[in-house]
Structures are given as C-alpha cells and as structure tokens.
Design an enzyme around this catalytic site. Structure first.
Site, PDB file in Angstrom:
ATOM      1  N   HIS A 196       0.860  -1.280  -0.071  1.00  0.00           N
ATOM      2  CA  HIS A 196      -0.121   0.023  -0.184  1.00  0.00           C
ATOM      3  C   HIS A 196       0.892   1.127  -0.055  1.00  0.00           C
ATOM      4  O   HIS A 196       2.101   1.447   0.711  1.00  0.00           O
ATOM      5  CB  HIS A 196      -0.879  -0.081   1.115  1.00  0.00           C
ATOM      6  CG  HIS A 196      -2.017   1.049   1.165  1.00  0.00           C
ATOM      7  ND1 HIS A 196      -1.789   2.160   1.357  1.00  0.00           N
ATOM      8  CD2 HIS A 196      -3.438   0.752   0.685  1.00  0.00           C
ATOM      9  CE1 HIS A 196      -3.199   2.796   1.179  1.00  0.00           C
ATOM     10  NE2 HIS A 196      -3.812   2.016   0.823  1.00  0.00           N
ATOM     11  N   ARG A 254      -3.218   1.061  -3.912  1.00  0.00           N
ATOM     12  CA  ARG A 254      -2.896  -0.055  -4.170  1.00  0.00           C
ATOM     13  C   ARG A 254      -3.453  -0.661  -5.340  1.00  0.00           C
ATOM     14  O   ARG A 254      -4.342  -0.171  -5.815  1.00  0.00           O
ATOM     15  CB  ARG A 254      -3.203  -0.957  -3.118  1.00  0.00           C
ATOM     16  CG  ARG A 254      -4.460  -0.892  -2.469  1.00  0.00           C
ATOM     17  CD  ARG A 254      -4.811  -1.810  -1.161  1.00  0.00           C
ATOM     18  NE  ARG A 254      -5.934  -1.153  -0.620  1.00  0.00           N
ATOM     19  CZ  ARG A 254      -6.677  -2.058   0.177  1.00  0.00           C
ATOM     20  NH1 ARG A 254      -6.382  -3.488   0.293  1.00  0.00           N
ATOM     21  NH2 ARG A 254      -7.742  -1.832   0.893  1.00  0.00           N
ATOM     22  N   LYS A 256      -7.413  -0.582  -7.114  1.00  0.00           N
ATOM     23  CA  LYS A 256      -8.140   0.365  -6.253  1.00  0.00           C
ATOM     24  C   LYS A 256      -8.266   1.633  -7.086  1.00  0.00           C
ATOM     25  O   LYS A 256      -7.542   2.029  -8.049  1.00  0.00           O
ATOM     26  CB  LYS A 256      -7.715   0.268  -4.944  1.00  0.00           C
ATOM     27  CG  LYS A 256      -7.818  -1.078  -4.363  1.00  0.00           C
ATOM     28  CD  LYS A 256      -8.514  -1.161  -2.921  1.00  0.00           C
ATOM     29  CE  LYS A 256      -9.845  -1.098  -2.948  1.00  0.00           C
ATOM     30  NZ  LYS A 256     -10.163  -0.863  -1.683  1.00  0.00           N
ATOM     31  N   ASP A 283      -7.278   8.547  -5.040  1.00  0.00           N
ATOM     32  CA  ASP A 283      -7.820   9.171  -3.989  1.00  0.00           C
ATOM     33  C   ASP A 283      -6.995  10.409  -3.633  1.00  0.00           C
ATOM     34  O   ASP A 283      -5.497  10.227  -3.735  1.00  0.00           O
ATOM     35  CB  ASP A 283      -7.804   8.010  -2.770  1.00  0.00           C
ATOM     36  CG  ASP A 283      -8.111   8.849  -1.394  1.00  0.00           C
ATOM     37  OD1 ASP A 283      -8.178   9.999  -1.235  1.00  0.00           O
ATOM     38  OD2 ASP A 283      -8.553   7.855  -0.534  1.00  0.00           O
ATOM     39  N   CYS A 302      -5.669  11.717  -0.954  1.00  0.00           N
ATOM     40  CA  CYS A 302      -4.958  11.697  -0.182  1.00  0.00           C
ATOM     41  C   CYS A 302      -3.433  10.929  -0.528  1.00  0.00           C
ATOM     42  O   CYS A 302      -2.409  11.333   0.137  1.00  0.00           O
ATOM     43  CB  CYS A 302      -5.379  11.145   1.193  1.00  0.00           C
ATOM     44  SG  CYS A 302      -5.761   9.228   0.994  1.00  0.00           S
ATOM     45  N   TYR A 303      -3.455  10.272  -1.432  1.00  0.00           N
ATOM     46  CA  TYR A 303      -2.384   9.405  -1.949  1.00  0.00           C
ATOM     47  C   TYR A 303      -1.360  10.446  -2.627  1.00  0.00           C
ATOM     48  O   TYR A 303      -0.429  10.384  -3.099  1.00  0.00           O
ATOM     49  CB  TYR A 303      -3.116   7.986  -2.895  1.00  0.00           C
ATOM     50  CG  TYR A 303      -3.623   7.265  -1.874  1.00  0.00           C
ATOM     51  CD1 TYR A 303      -3.446   6.890  -0.608  1.00  0.00           C
ATOM     52  CD2 TYR A 303      -4.753   6.625  -2.445  1.00  0.00           C
ATOM     53  CE1 TYR A 303      -3.917   6.016   0.157  1.00  0.00           C
ATOM     54  CE2 TYR A 303      -5.496   5.737  -1.777  1.00  0.00           C
ATOM     55  CZ  TYR A 303      -5.171   5.679  -0.334  1.00  0.00           C
ATOM     56  OH  TYR A 303      -5.951   4.623   0.392  1.00  0.00           O
ATOM     57  N   ASP A 358     -11.326  13.352  -1.114  1.00  0.00           N
ATOM     58  CA  ASP A 358     -10.589  11.919  -1.523  1.00  0.00           C
ATOM     59  C   ASP A 358     -11.107  12.254  -3.338  1.00  0.00           C
ATOM     60  O   ASP A 358      -9.881  12.122  -4.078  1.00  0.00           O
ATOM     61  CB  ASP A 358     -11.566  11.154  -1.209  1.00  0.00           C
ATOM     62  CG  ASP A 358     -11.622   9.768  -1.601  1.00  0.00           C
ATOM     63  OD1 ASP A 358     -11.055   9.424  -3.022  1.00  0.00           O
ATOM     64  OD2 ASP A 358     -11.942   8.713  -1.046  1.00  0.00           O
ATOM     65  N   ASP A 402     -12.655  16.963   4.115  1.00  0.00           N
ATOM     66  CA  ASP A 402     -12.208  16.844   5.565  1.00  0.00           C
ATOM     67  C   ASP A 402     -10.790  17.086   5.671  1.00  0.00           C
ATOM     68  O   ASP A 402     -10.124  17.397   4.742  1.00  0.00           O
ATOM     69  CB  ASP A 402     -12.338  15.218   6.118  1.00  0.00           C
ATOM     70  CG  ASP A 402     -11.365  14.148   5.181  1.00  0.00           C
ATOM     71  OD1 ASP A 402     -10.367  14.368   5.122  1.00  0.00           O
ATOM     72  OD2 ASP A 402     -12.098  13.325   4.476  1.00  0.00           O
ATOM     73  N   HIS A 450      -8.141  14.945   4.273  1.00  0.00           N
ATOM     74  CA  HIS A 450      -7.559  15.058   2.833  1.00  0.00           C
ATOM     75  C   HIS A 450      -7.043  16.337   2.601  1.00  0.00           C
ATOM     76  O   HIS A 450      -6.348  16.509   1.806  1.00  0.00           O
ATOM     77  CB  HIS A 450      -8.930  14.624   1.896  1.00  0.00           C
ATOM     78  CG  HIS A 450      -9.216  13.133   2.037  1.00  0.00           C
ATOM     79  ND1 HIS A 450      -9.894  12.523   3.069  1.00  0.00           N
ATOM     80  CD2 HIS A 450      -8.586  12.325   1.086  1.00  0.00           C
ATOM     81  CE1 HIS A 450      -9.933  11.157   2.725  1.00  0.00           C
ATOM     82  NE2 HIS A 450      -8.948  11.037   1.598  1.00  0.00           N
TER      83      HIS A 450
HETATM   84  C1  FPP Z   1      -6.561   1.306   2.934  1.00  0.00           C
HETATM   85  O1  FPP Z   1      -7.825   2.029   3.247  1.00  0.00           O
HETATM   86  C2  FPP Z   1      -5.603   2.044   3.925  1.00  0.00           C
HETATM   87  C3  FPP Z   1      -4.605   1.262   4.475  1.00  0.00           C
HETATM   88  C4  FPP Z   1      -4.335  -0.021   4.306  1.00  0.00           C
HETATM   89  C5  FPP Z   1      -3.517   2.291   4.915  1.00  0.00           C
HETATM   90  C6  FPP Z   1      -3.554   3.658   5.461  1.00  0.00           C
HETATM   91  C7  FPP Z   1      -2.612   4.133   6.139  1.00  0.00           C
HETATM   92  C8  FPP Z   1      -2.340   5.397   6.148  1.00  0.00           C
HETATM   93  C9  FPP Z   1      -3.193   6.415   5.180  1.00  0.00           C
HETATM   94  C10 FPP Z   1      -1.053   6.267   6.944  1.00  0.00           C
HETATM   95  C11 FPP Z   1      -0.110   5.375   7.737  1.00  0.00           C
HETATM   96  C12 FPP Z   1       0.968   6.183   8.069  1.00  0.00           C
HETATM   97  C13 FPP Z   1       1.011   6.766   9.422  1.00  0.00           C
HETATM   98  C14 FPP Z   1       2.623   7.557   9.572  1.00  0.00           C
HETATM   99  C15 FPP Z   1       0.070   6.842  10.345  1.00  0.00           C
HETATM  100  P1  FPP Z   1      -9.044   1.773   2.223  1.00  0.00           P
HETATM  101  O2  FPP Z   1      -9.193   0.542   1.563  1.00  0.00           O
HETATM  102  O3  FPP Z   1     -10.200   2.619   2.656  1.00  0.00           O
HETATM  103  O4  FPP Z   1      -8.410   2.593   0.860  1.00  0.00           O
HETATM  104  P2  FPP Z   1      -8.072   1.986  -0.609  1.00  0.00           P
HETATM  105  O5  FPP Z   1      -9.164   1.564  -1.266  1.00  0.00           O
HETATM  106  O6  FPP Z   1      -7.241   3.286  -1.112  1.00  0.00           O
HETATM  107  O7  FPP Z   1      -6.970   1.169  -0.355  1.00  0.00           O
HETATM  108 ZN    ZN Z   2      -8.001   9.008   1.075  1.00  0.00          ZN
HETATM  109  K     K Z   3      -9.006   5.362   0.032  1.00  0.00           K
END
Ligand code: FPP
Ligand code: ZN
Ligand code: K
Length: 508
Positions: free
Chosen positions: A299, A347, A350, A353, A355-356, A417, A424, A427
């Site tokens: 991820h 990942r 997916k 978003d 925040c990435y 996002d 929020d 984001h």
């Molecule tokens: C999947 O969420 C998200 C994760 C598996 C990890 C998220 C971790 C962070 C954003 C920060 C970690 C670091 C620190 C320093 C705290 P989802 O399944 O909702 O999103 P997706 O579909 O985009 O993978």
């Molecule tokens: Zn996000």
């Molecule tokens: K997400």
C-alpha cells in the site's frame, strides 16, 4: 478515519499508468480494438458529451487528451473492481474537462486553488465539532496536525493556537512516556506523532518543552521488538507506521540511540535502530510495493513510511538501494498513477484518492534523490548532481487531479478524496502536501568537506527545495503552496528549529 483495510477483488485489470509520459496537447491516439468491446454505454455517452471541449468561458483548449478521454486499453473482464473504476472515470472526466467546474479556469483548463475557503475550512476544524465527531475522539491530535500543517502551507500564521494546543496536549501525555489520543488513553505512536508534529509546527520553547523526552525514550525502548520493528503501543501491533514514527521521534527529539535498561531486549550491543532497516526490507512485497508488515499487501502509505524511515537513518542514495529493490518499487509506484484521472491510487486495482497525493506522491522526491545522488555544497555554492532523473511521474496529472477534482466547490471549502466525497481535514492536509510536492523539486545535500557530524541521525536535515518553474506552467503562480519537509510532512524549516532546540539541551 480508519486504518482498517477494505475488501477488494483480486482481478487483473489493465490500467494506463501515466508516469512521465504525457503526450503533447491534442495529439490523437489510435484507440485499439480492445477498448470498444470493454466500454459501457454510459461511458460512451459521457465520452461523446465531452466533445467539443471548448465551451465559451468555461473550458480550455489546452487540456491534453490524456486527461479527457478514456484509457485506450481496457480489460475485457468485468468485475466489481472494473465497475467502480469505470464509475470513477465517469465521475472525474467532467471535472477534468472543466464541464462541472463552477469557477473560471486558466488557459490550461485548471481552476485556482480556492485558498480562502480552504483556510476557513481548516480554522473551523479547530473549533467545537458536531456530535458525530465523538467517534474520532482518539484522533484529536491528528485533527490539530492536519489543520495546522495545512494552514501554514497556505501561508497562515498559527501562533494563535499555541496556548490552546499546549493546554490540550499536556494532560494527554502519560508518565510512562508518549501521548494517548485523549484524556486517560494509553500511549500510542500514532497520536504521539501527531502531537509532536503539531507542537513543532506552532513552535517555541514552551510548546516543545512539554514533551518528557526521557520518558519518551524509555517508552520507545519498550516498543522495540527483537526482529527490529516497533509496536504501535505496548502489546499492540508491530507495523511499518511504528518504524517510521519511532525514527521520526528519535531524530526530531534528538534522543539517545541506546536502549533503556527497562527494555525487554536490552543488551550491550543493541540500540533502538538494531535490525530496523532489515525489518523494513522484509516489508517489500512481490509486487514491488511495501506492506504494513512482512507478508501483507503493498500500500502506498506504507511505501512512504519505508522510504522516509530509511531516509532518516542515512543518506537516501546510500540506504534506499541497500534495503529496497528500487526498480521494482519504481515500477509499482508508477502503476499508482492513473489516466485520465491523473491522481494516485493506494494499491493495485483500487481507485484514485486525493490523500495519496501525499502518501504516494511523497515517495517520489525520496526516490528522485536516491537516483540523483546528492548535491554537493562547498561553502555557499551548491552544485546540482551530475545527472538528474528529472520527473518520474506526471506532475501535470497530479496537479490537474488536485485542482480540478479535489476541491470542494460549495462554500464549505476543504479538499477531498474524489468528487463524490465530502472534504475533511485529513484530505485537506495530504492533498495540499501532494500539491506542494508536485510544485517543487527537492535536493539532498552533502558537504564536500565532510565534518564530524554534531549528533545522531542527521540525514533528514540536509534537504533543500526549489520551486519548479516552467515556461508553460499549468497552474497560476498564486496557487503555489508552501513547502512541506519531504520526510516529516511539516512546513519546511520547522523540523530544523525543533532539532536545534533539543540539541542545545545536551542530555535530557
Ligand atoms: C486502506 O484503506 C489504507 C491502508 C491499508 C493504510 C492507510 C494508512 C495511512 C493512510 C497512513 C499510515 C502512516 C502513518 C504515519 C500513520 P482503504 O481500503 O479505505 O483505501 P484504498 O481503497 O485506497 O486502499
Ligand atoms: Zn483518502
Ligand atoms: K481510499
């Protein structure tokens, strides 16, 4: 906010990654046979409705087709994942082409950063919040960090929050070291990271000195595991967030590296860093990305933790290739950027978003520094590296996604996002951090005359940035945001001030 993983289907889905290869404006490409078979009617309708682009006063002619047309190659396999991917493209295309943007765009089809509204949004997030936020009680320190870092990036003075921050955070520190998420909660690395960064952002000795560094050092000793990693709290999960956050705390607070005698794994030789890079190396997966712990799913957030943690331990061009397979990681990171959206996914299979823009986008300066090697400074003179890899991802794509798709247009403001989601503060923070990163180039500097370094873990303080200036810049100069430190994700300069403050104390 949750760190839990969502369910997803594991299917192959051919995506067009856009890293580094934007096509020139308006150059038509052949649509292969494959794509017409895989495309749904609704997408065809949208596709049609997007031509011609030029609507008076609204859309521009200088939007490359890459960002306004469907991907040329699509998988024939229809799954839940391909369905939501199609829906996301449908959702983003009208924003990327300007059709759904309420505000005026520049000649590149890009709207301004609505700074005033986003600033108000973040200030409001620091006031009393409505009842549903009770569920986020343990994340209160995060709210401070997201708002304060975002406000400073947009040029706001946040010193007005110093006193409130100190009186709110002092009571959530535990005598055994570290901070909980709120009153009476046990110490945990995630809120502790947010607390330390928030205090450093508002700055000043009164803020920094509420941290009990000796207790913090002992607590880190209790979190250290014999395999090299760190637990997030005593008895809790060991994951790569812990590795990154522990390294951040050790270097920013200038803590001693030796283990406290209280540590379960104390030995004469072992330190807080023993086997740490080796443990991170074990988190790289068969895909090339990095997972939360060995043998889990890659991820983007964890790739950032890995690269940033290593870049705290040593110079990026030395340590990153020592512990990570860089070509495989680059291949995986490149596949995170999608077209036409322009943003990053977290990942495989997916969705993009906002925040990435930070978690994945923030990997690129560290990778670029790793490949470029250091800039050498001799006195005042800074010489750029002999070779530069240049841009390894489409900065244009990311900036388009951020400014067109991630800005909440209503008077609420804030960043999001994707268009179907509300803004929020999480984001808002990380979208802005990604925007800043796309607008600047970071250099890792070493001195030509190597002097004995004054302390431990100094690599994180050798970064400088330049604004990226281009003849045909797609965003307006007033929409450039301030720089975030590439490792600590706080405004540039703040970490250096904190480190010197703690260095000047000598011991505890
Ligand atoms: C999947 O969420 C998200 C994760 C598996 C990890 C998220 C971790 C962070 C954003 C920060 C970690 C670091 C620190 C320093 C705290 P989802 O399944 O909702 O999103 P997706 O579909 O985009 O993978
Ligand atoms: Zn996000
Ligand atoms: K997400």
């Amino acid at each position: 906010m949750t760190f839990l993983r969502g369910k997803k289907q594991r299917v192959r889905f051919v995506r067009r990654a856009v890293a580094g290869h934007d096509r020139p404006n308006n150059q038509q490409i052949e649509q292969p046979e494959l794509c017409s078979q895989g495309r749904s009617d609704t997408l065809d309708e949208i596709f049609e409705s997007l031509f011609p682009f030029v609507l008076p006063g609204k859309t521009a002619s200088m939007i490359p087709d890459l960002f306004t047309t469907l991907p040329p190659i699509r998988d024939l396999l229809h799954t839940g994942s391909s369905q939501v991917q199609d829906e996301t493209i449908q959702e983003c295309l009208p924003f990327l082409s300007g059709l759904k943007l309420d505000i005026e765009c520049n000649e590149h089809g890009i709207p301004h950063l609505d700074r005033k509204k986003h600033i108000t949004f973040l200030h409001h997030s620091l006031r009393n919040l409505p009842a549903p936020f009770v569920a986020a009680d343990a994340s209160r320190p995060w709210f401070f960090y997201w708002a304060l870092s975002g406000l400073v990036a947009m040029g706001e003075d946040v010193s007005q929050y110093r006193e409130r921050l100190i009186s709110t955070l002092a009571p959530i520190q535990n005598s055994g070291g570290g901070f909980g998420g709120g009153n009476g909660q046990m110490s945990h690395l995630a809120p502790t990271y947010a607390v330390i960064l928030s205090l450093i952002i508002v700055g000043g000795a009164e803020a920094l000195d509420i941290i009990d560094r000796k207790a913090m050092w002992k607590w880190l000793g209790a979190l250290k595991q014999p395999d090299g990693g760190f637990q997030m709290c005593v008895g809790g999960e060991e994951d790569i967030r812990g590795a990154y956050i522990a390294a951040v705390i050790i270097t920013l607070l200038n803590l001693p590296l030796q283990l406290s005698k209280e540590s379960l794994f104390w030995s004469r030789e072992a330190t807080l860093l023993t086997n740490l890079p080796e443990w991170i190396s074990r988190c790289q997966t068969y895909e090339g990305g990095v997972s939360s712990r060995p043998d889990a799913e890659a991820h983007g957030a964890y790739a950032f933790c890995a690269l940033a943690c290593l870049s705290i331990l040593d110079d990026p061009h030395i340590i990153i290739p020592e512990y990570l397979d860089v070509p495989c990681l680059i291949s995986w990171l490149s596949a995170r950027q999608y077209a036409p959206e322009g943003g990053f996914s977290g990942r495989t299979n997916k969705l993009v978003d906002g925040c990435y823009s930070h978690w994945v986008g923030g990997c690129w300066p560290l990778i670029e520094a790793c490949l470029d090697g250091p800039s050498i400074s001799s006195g005042d003179h800074l010489s750029a590296p002999l070779t530069s890899v240049g841009h390894l991802y489409s900065r244009e794509g990311l900036i388009r996604y951020i400014l067109c798709c991630c800005q909440e247009q209503s008077k609420r403001g804030g960043l999001r996002d994707k268009p179907s989601h509300n803004s929020d503060s999480y984001h808002t923070c990380y979208v802005l951090a990604g925007l800043s990163s796309a607008q600047h180039k970071w250099h890792f500097n070493t001195s030509a005359t190597k002097t004995e370094s004054s302390g431990m873990l100094t690599a994180a303080y050798q970064w400088t940035s330049d604004p990226i200036l281009e003849y045909s810049q797609i965003f307006d100069e007033e929409d450039r945001v301030n720089t975030w430190h590439p490792i600590f994700a706080i405004p540039e300069g703040a970490s250096e001030r904190a480190r010197s403050h703690f260095e000047s104390k000598g011991g505890f």
